[in-house]
Scaffold this active site. Structure first.
Site, PDB file in Angstrom:
ATOM      1  N   ARG A 123      42.061  46.193  31.024  1.00  0.00           N
ATOM      2  CA  ARG A 123      43.444  46.513  31.377  1.00  0.00           C
ATOM      3  C   ARG A 123      44.234  46.802  30.105  1.00  0.00           C
ATOM      4  O   ARG A 123      43.979  46.214  29.057  1.00  0.00           O
ATOM      5  CB  ARG A 123      44.099  45.340  32.126  1.00  0.00           C
ATOM      6  CG  ARG A 123      43.615  45.188  33.559  1.00  0.00           C
ATOM      7  CD  ARG A 123      44.340  44.065  34.286  1.00  0.00           C
ATOM      8  NE  ARG A 123      44.006  42.767  33.742  1.00  0.00           N
ATOM      9  CZ  ARG A 123      44.764  42.067  32.892  1.00  0.00           C
ATOM     10  NH1 ARG A 123      45.940  42.532  32.498  1.00  0.00           N
ATOM     11  NH2 ARG A 123      44.367  40.901  32.448  1.00  0.00           N
ATOM     12  N   TYR A 183      39.024  52.479  34.342  1.00  0.00           N
ATOM     13  CA  TYR A 183      38.607  51.072  34.370  1.00  0.00           C
ATOM     14  C   TYR A 183      39.255  50.314  35.537  1.00  0.00           C
ATOM     15  O   TYR A 183      40.430  50.497  35.853  1.00  0.00           O
ATOM     16  CB  TYR A 183      38.965  50.387  33.038  1.00  0.00           C
ATOM     17  CG  TYR A 183      38.740  48.908  33.120  1.00  0.00           C
ATOM     18  CD1 TYR A 183      37.449  48.386  33.025  1.00  0.00           C
ATOM     19  CD2 TYR A 183      39.785  48.027  33.400  1.00  0.00           C
ATOM     20  CE1 TYR A 183      37.225  47.043  33.187  1.00  0.00           C
ATOM     21  CE2 TYR A 183      39.565  46.676  33.562  1.00  0.00           C
ATOM     22  CZ  TYR A 183      38.281  46.190  33.454  1.00  0.00           C
ATOM     23  OH  TYR A 183      38.059  44.863  33.633  1.00  0.00           O
ATOM     24  N   LYS A 194      45.164  44.734  41.133  1.00  0.00           N
ATOM     25  CA  LYS A 194      46.259  44.168  40.342  1.00  0.00           C
ATOM     26  C   LYS A 194      47.580  44.892  40.611  1.00  0.00           C
ATOM     27  O   LYS A 194      48.634  44.279  40.699  1.00  0.00           O
ATOM     28  CB  LYS A 194      45.932  44.231  38.854  1.00  0.00           C
ATOM     29  CG  LYS A 194      44.629  43.573  38.457  1.00  0.00           C
ATOM     30  CD  LYS A 194      44.609  42.108  38.777  1.00  0.00           C
ATOM     31  CE  LYS A 194      43.413  41.408  38.125  1.00  0.00           C
ATOM     32  NZ  LYS A 194      43.349  39.996  38.498  1.00  0.00           N
ATOM     33  N   HIS A 214      47.890  35.100  41.336  1.00  0.00           N
ATOM     34  CA  HIS A 214      46.600  35.334  40.659  1.00  0.00           C
ATOM     35  C   HIS A 214      45.780  34.049  40.779  1.00  0.00           C
ATOM     36  O   HIS A 214      45.695  33.267  39.838  1.00  0.00           O
ATOM     37  CB  HIS A 214      46.892  35.671  39.195  1.00  0.00           C
ATOM     38  CG  HIS A 214      45.729  36.196  38.425  1.00  0.00           C
ATOM     39  ND1 HIS A 214      45.630  36.087  37.059  1.00  0.00           N
ATOM     40  CD2 HIS A 214      44.608  36.858  38.803  1.00  0.00           C
ATOM     41  CE1 HIS A 214      44.515  36.646  36.637  1.00  0.00           C
ATOM     42  NE2 HIS A 214      43.871  37.120  37.674  1.00  0.00           N
ATOM     43  N   SER A 238      43.263  35.713  33.242  1.00  0.00           N
ATOM     44  CA  SER A 238      42.029  36.494  33.284  1.00  0.00           C
ATOM     45  C   SER A 238      40.982  35.905  32.356  1.00  0.00           C
ATOM     46  O   SER A 238      41.293  35.498  31.232  1.00  0.00           O
ATOM     47  CB  SER A 238      42.303  37.935  32.862  1.00  0.00           C
ATOM     48  OG  SER A 238      43.190  38.517  33.776  1.00  0.00           O
ATOM     49  N   CYS A 251      39.402  33.127  32.551  1.00  0.00           N
ATOM     50  CA  CYS A 251      39.549  31.690  32.293  1.00  0.00           C
ATOM     51  C   CYS A 251      38.935  30.838  33.392  1.00  0.00           C
ATOM     52  O   CYS A 251      39.243  29.657  33.511  1.00  0.00           O
ATOM     53  CB  CYS A 251      41.016  31.338  32.111  1.00  0.00           C
ATOM     54  SG  CYS A 251      41.677  32.005  30.573  1.00  0.00           S
ATOM     55  N   ASP A 295      40.303  35.694  43.110  1.00  0.00           N
ATOM     56  CA  ASP A 295      41.216  36.342  42.154  1.00  0.00           C
ATOM     57  C   ASP A 295      42.666  36.441  42.630  1.00  0.00           C
ATOM     58  O   ASP A 295      43.571  36.257  41.838  1.00  0.00           O
ATOM     59  CB  ASP A 295      40.699  37.739  41.809  1.00  0.00           C
ATOM     60  CG  ASP A 295      41.325  38.313  40.542  1.00  0.00           C
ATOM     61  OD1 ASP A 295      41.287  37.625  39.507  1.00  0.00           O
ATOM     62  OD2 ASP A 295      41.873  39.426  40.601  1.00  0.00           O
ATOM     63  N   ARG A 314      31.720  43.887  34.002  1.00  0.00           N
ATOM     64  CA  ARG A 314      32.066  43.338  35.325  1.00  0.00           C
ATOM     65  C   ARG A 314      30.994  43.631  36.359  1.00  0.00           C
ATOM     66  O   ARG A 314      30.285  44.634  36.272  1.00  0.00           O
ATOM     67  CB  ARG A 314      33.384  43.975  35.804  1.00  0.00           C
ATOM     68  CG  ARG A 314      34.581  43.674  34.900  1.00  0.00           C
ATOM     69  CD  ARG A 314      35.297  42.438  35.326  1.00  0.00           C
ATOM     70  NE  ARG A 314      36.283  41.966  34.349  1.00  0.00           N
ATOM     71  CZ  ARG A 314      37.220  41.063  34.632  1.00  0.00           C
ATOM     72  NH1 ARG A 314      37.323  40.551  35.837  1.00  0.00           N
ATOM     73  NH2 ARG A 314      38.048  40.650  33.701  1.00  0.00           N
TER      74      ARG A 314
HETATM   75  P1  GTP Z   1      39.426  37.450  35.951  1.00  0.00           P
HETATM   76  O1  GTP Z   1      38.432  37.862  36.969  1.00  0.00           O
HETATM   77  O2  GTP Z   1      39.505  38.372  34.761  1.00  0.00           O
HETATM   78  O3  GTP Z   1      40.794  37.179  36.483  1.00  0.00           O
HETATM   79  O4  GTP Z   1      38.845  36.075  35.265  1.00  0.00           O
HETATM   80  P2  GTP Z   1      38.361  34.708  35.935  1.00  0.00           P
HETATM   81  O5  GTP Z   1      39.478  33.721  35.837  1.00  0.00           O
HETATM   82  O6  GTP Z   1      37.736  34.915  37.238  1.00  0.00           O
HETATM   83  O7  GTP Z   1      37.243  34.171  34.885  1.00  0.00           O
HETATM   84  P3  GTP Z   1      35.701  33.821  35.110  1.00  0.00           P
HETATM   85  O8  GTP Z   1      35.454  32.794  36.168  1.00  0.00           O
HETATM   86  O9  GTP Z   1      34.953  35.100  35.275  1.00  0.00           O
HETATM   87  O10 GTP Z   1      35.302  33.147  33.722  1.00  0.00           O
HETATM   88  C1  GTP Z   1      35.419  33.836  32.506  1.00  0.00           C
HETATM   89  C2  GTP Z   1      34.626  33.182  31.425  1.00  0.00           C
HETATM   90  O11 GTP Z   1      34.919  31.787  31.341  1.00  0.00           O
HETATM   91  C3  GTP Z   1      33.131  33.302  31.626  1.00  0.00           C
HETATM   92  O12 GTP Z   1      32.566  33.725  30.413  1.00  0.00           O
HETATM   93  C4  GTP Z   1      32.687  31.922  31.958  1.00  0.00           C
HETATM   94  O13 GTP Z   1      31.406  31.661  31.484  1.00  0.00           O
HETATM   95  C5  GTP Z   1      33.725  31.029  31.292  1.00  0.00           C
HETATM   96  N1  GTP Z   1      33.914  29.775  32.062  1.00  0.00           N
HETATM   97  C6  GTP Z   1      34.243  29.682  33.372  1.00  0.00           C
HETATM   98  N2  GTP Z   1      34.288  28.382  33.765  1.00  0.00           N
HETATM   99  C7  GTP Z   1      34.008  27.646  32.666  1.00  0.00           C
HETATM  100  C8  GTP Z   1      33.912  26.245  32.420  1.00  0.00           C
HETATM  101  O14 GTP Z   1      34.106  25.408  33.294  1.00  0.00           O
HETATM  102  N3  GTP Z   1      33.617  25.855  31.142  1.00  0.00           N
HETATM  103  C9  GTP Z   1      33.400  26.778  30.147  1.00  0.00           C
HETATM  104  N4  GTP Z   1      33.120  26.324  28.936  1.00  0.00           N
HETATM  105  N5  GTP Z   1      33.477  28.101  30.344  1.00  0.00           N
HETATM  106  C10 GTP Z   1      33.771  28.540  31.576  1.00  0.00           C
HETATM  107 MN    MN Z   2      37.351  36.706  38.293  1.00  0.00          MN
HETATM  108 MN    MN Z   3      42.075  38.481  37.635  1.00  0.00          MN
END
Ligand code: GTP
Ligand code: MN
Ligand code: MN
Length: 613
Positions: free
Chosen positions: A86, A226, A235, A255, A277, A279, A302, A395
């Site tokens: 983004r 993208y 979004k 979100h 994002s 996280c 999401d 992704r």
């Molecule tokens: P968007 O889809 O962009 O909104 O992001 P999201 O919040 O869905 O993030 P996602 O669950 O894909 O996690 C992103 C990154 O955080 C990945 O590389 C995961 O491996 C890492 N991650 C997720 N949960 C944990 C956790 O509990 N501990 C750690 N250390 N890393 C984590």
């Molecule tokens: Mn996600």
């Molecule tokens: Mn998101």
């Protein structure tokens, strides 16, 4: 007709239109006249259409067909290396008044922006097909379905939208029958082709515009192919425009993930989580609990729409139908539920690496690293290479229906009652593993001052702490202070005793050796259990100046190998860290000016006073 022999672009756009909805036909005709495509295709959303587009994109080099034995009916796409995330600095909220966009958004006057966009889009689809995608965010049989129509010159967008939203003939028929309002959303990659010009695999433009007109409820996206910039139902609509619709109509667009957690006695809790994002939303949404007897099911990963129901409860739905998930870190050991959904196929991967046997790979997918790959840029890659094989923001785009642990309630337009909200971010220091807010208003303070270190999900520097109110910083369609006031107003419609409890979480805190203090992923079920037991009035807690944190004994650590030191590092509320944090929070709250709700300022002052005691 202008001339017997050559129909105009407008005439050609609607001559085969499968609808008599005049307002829609007129709008599509107008966009065709502006963008001048070679052909116009009204998307029916069928599988045959999807397969035909896929075949065309394979032919054009945009998609690589994967080995059906590994990832059935799936494709990999590789973007231009400059079009991978983004683009927040190119994203605009063009409200009539600048103050309505607020200090968190870029703004230009609507008339000026329309002039810029008219110039950019004029002729921008030359040599390409214009696709018209009727879609609905949320359920088609919702009380008040939220329709949209995306016009795009990208077949990759059409295919991805079919995974992410309900699209096609059913939607168009109902929308036309009701003569319903729809959000008009125009997307062009901004790469017109001269006659005979050879296309590139990933057309895009160095100049990008991601523009929202909140009063018109319209979206214009130019120059990027993208996901977050181009799949306009996601979004742009379901968060930015929907947040404005929600403000005006009395609901919330957030979100957030939605998780259903069932305890060993069979009692279910519905928990949402707002994390910025990359996280951990998708990971928590698909959690595989490591504790005995607890069951997790998902409703969404999401976006969540929240509404106070007739029964005085806050109810939540997921307006999407697919995952557009961060690939790196999604693995068989960390997230088997996601991996099983992905392995069923019917997926589009973007900017991942290719294995030699026609599959895909990314960092963290398997413990064993393949000896040879083709990286996301198309280069040979070995474990000795010093760049990642998959782009950090690569992704997977996968239908949610392929999830084993999908909750039945996902299909219910009335949604589920919300029991708890988690606000979380990526913080190496300061923020404990989990903290229960003192009450609803204190929880709003926690959401309003949420912070996280930046990630690869958006262009720009990575690892910088920034405030991200309710994880909506890049997705607010209006003034941030007005948005917080709207949260307070909407929650006022629910019965106070039925409001969810609010928790601040942080899976990313570091221990004294610099590693993660908490193992995260499936082990986060231990935190969820504590939350559920707090809701039932069972679990113990320590009262700290920022709220209630677990006593070490109140967390179920059965079978977990975590040292006392790590646990202490994960759970502690450190006064020195919070003295620094308070300064940052104060600076942040100052930025709202007059639009900050008084109750948030009061709750912040109260928190500060508790530290001073
Ligand atoms: P968007 O889809 O962009 O909104 O992001 P999201 O919040 O869905 O993030 P996602 O669950 O894909 O996690 C992103 C990154 O955080 C990945 O590389 C995961 O491996 C890492 N991650 C997720 N949960 C944990 C956790 O509990 N501990 C750690 N250390 N890393 C984590
Ligand atoms: Mn996600
Ligand atoms: Mn998101």
């Amino acid at each position: 007709m202008a001339d017997n022999a050559t129909p105009t672009f407008a005439e050609r756009a609607v001559q085969d239109a499968p609808t008599d909805y005049a307002q829609l036909r007129d709008w599509v005709a107008e966009i065709a006249e502006l963008t001048q495509p070679d052909e116009v295709h009204w998307v029916d959303g069928s599988e045959e259409e999807y397969d035909r587009l896929a075949a065309e994109l394979v032919e054009a080099g945009t998609l690589t067909k994967l080995n059906d034995d590994l990832f059935p009916h799936s494709f990999a796409a590789f973007s231009d290396p400059a079009d991978v995330a983004r683009v927040e600095d190119r994203t605009f909220i063009c409200s009539e008044k600048e103050e309505d966009a607020g200090f968190t958004n870029n703004w230009k006057a609507p008339a000026e922006m329309h002039g810029i966009l008219d110039d950019a889009f004029r002729g921008s689809m030359r040599g390409r097909t214009m696709y018209v995608i009727p879609f609905v965010m949320g359920h088609l049989d919702a009380e008040d379905p939220k329709y949209g129509v995306e016009i795009t010159d990208s077949a990759y967008v059409v295919m991805s939208m079919r995974i992410m939203a309900r699209i096609g003939t059913d939607v168009l028929e109902k929308m036309s029958r009701e003569q319903a309002f729809y959000v008009p959303a125009v997307h062009s990659v901004g790469a017109p082709l001269a006659p005979g010009e050879q296309d590139v695999p990933w057309p895009c433009n160095a100049t990008k515009w991601i523009v929202h007109f909140p009063e018109e409820r319209s979206i214009w996206s130019y120059g990027s192919g993208y996901g977050g910039n181009a799949l306009l139902g996601k979004k742009c609509y379901a968060l930015r425009i929907a947040s404005v619709m929600a403000r005006d109509e009395g609901w919330l667009a957030e979100h957030m993930l939605i998780l259903k957690l069932t305890n060993p006695e069979g009692r279910a809790f519905h928990i949402t989580g707002a994390f910025p994002s990359a996280c951990g939303k998708t990971n928590l949404a698909l959690i595989d609990p490591t504790i005995e007897g607890w069951k997790a099911e998902t409703l969404g990963d999401d976006i969540t729409w929240i509404r106070a129901g007739h029964d005085g409860e806050l109810r939540v739905i997921n307006p999407e139908t697919g995952y557009f998930g961060v690939a790196p870190g999604t693995g068989w050991s960390t997230n088997p539920n996601a991996m099983r959904a992905i392995a069923r196929g019917n997926s589009i991967f973007t900017n991942v690496a290719l294995t030699d046997d026609g599959g895909v790979w990314w960092e963290g997918m398997t413990d064993e690293v393949p000896a040879h790959l083709t990286d996301w840029r198309g280069n040979d890659w070995t474990p000795e290479s010093d760049t990642p094989a998959a782009h950090p923001n690569s992704r997977f785009c996968t239908p949610i229906e392929q999830t084993d642990m999908l909750a039945d309630e996902y299909r219910d337009p009335a949604g589920v009652k919300l029991d708890a909200i988690l606000f979380g971010g990526r913080r190496k220091t300061t923020v404990p593993l989990v903290t229960e807010a003192f009450d609803w208003e204190d929880g709003i303070l926690k959401g309003a001052t949420l912070s996280s270190e930046t990630t690869a999900a958006a262009a720009g520097a990575v690892g910088v702490v920034r405030r991200d109110p309710m994880a909506m910083l890049p997705f607010l369609g209006y003034d941030a202070g007005d948005y917080l006031a709207h949260w307070i107003e909407e929650s006022g419609k629910a019965d106070a005793e039925k409001l969810p409890r609010i928790y601040l979480v942080n899976w990313f805190r570091r221990n004294r050796d610099g590693g993660f203090a908490w193992p995260g992923f499936g082990e986060n079920s231990r935190v969820l259990k504590w939350v559920a037991e707090r809701l039932e009035g069972k679990a113990d807690a320590v009262e700290t100046p920022i709220g209630f944190t677990p006593t070490p004994e109140s967390l179920d650590l059965t079978g977990l190998d975590v040292s006392d030191a790590d646990l202490d590092d994960a759970l502690k509320v450190d006064r020195e860290e919070w003295a620094k944090e308070s300064e940052l929070i104060e600076e942040w709250l100052e930025r709202f000016g007059d639009s900050l709700p008084a109750s948030i300022r009061e709750r912040y002052e109260a928190q500060k006073a508790r530290f001073a005691l």
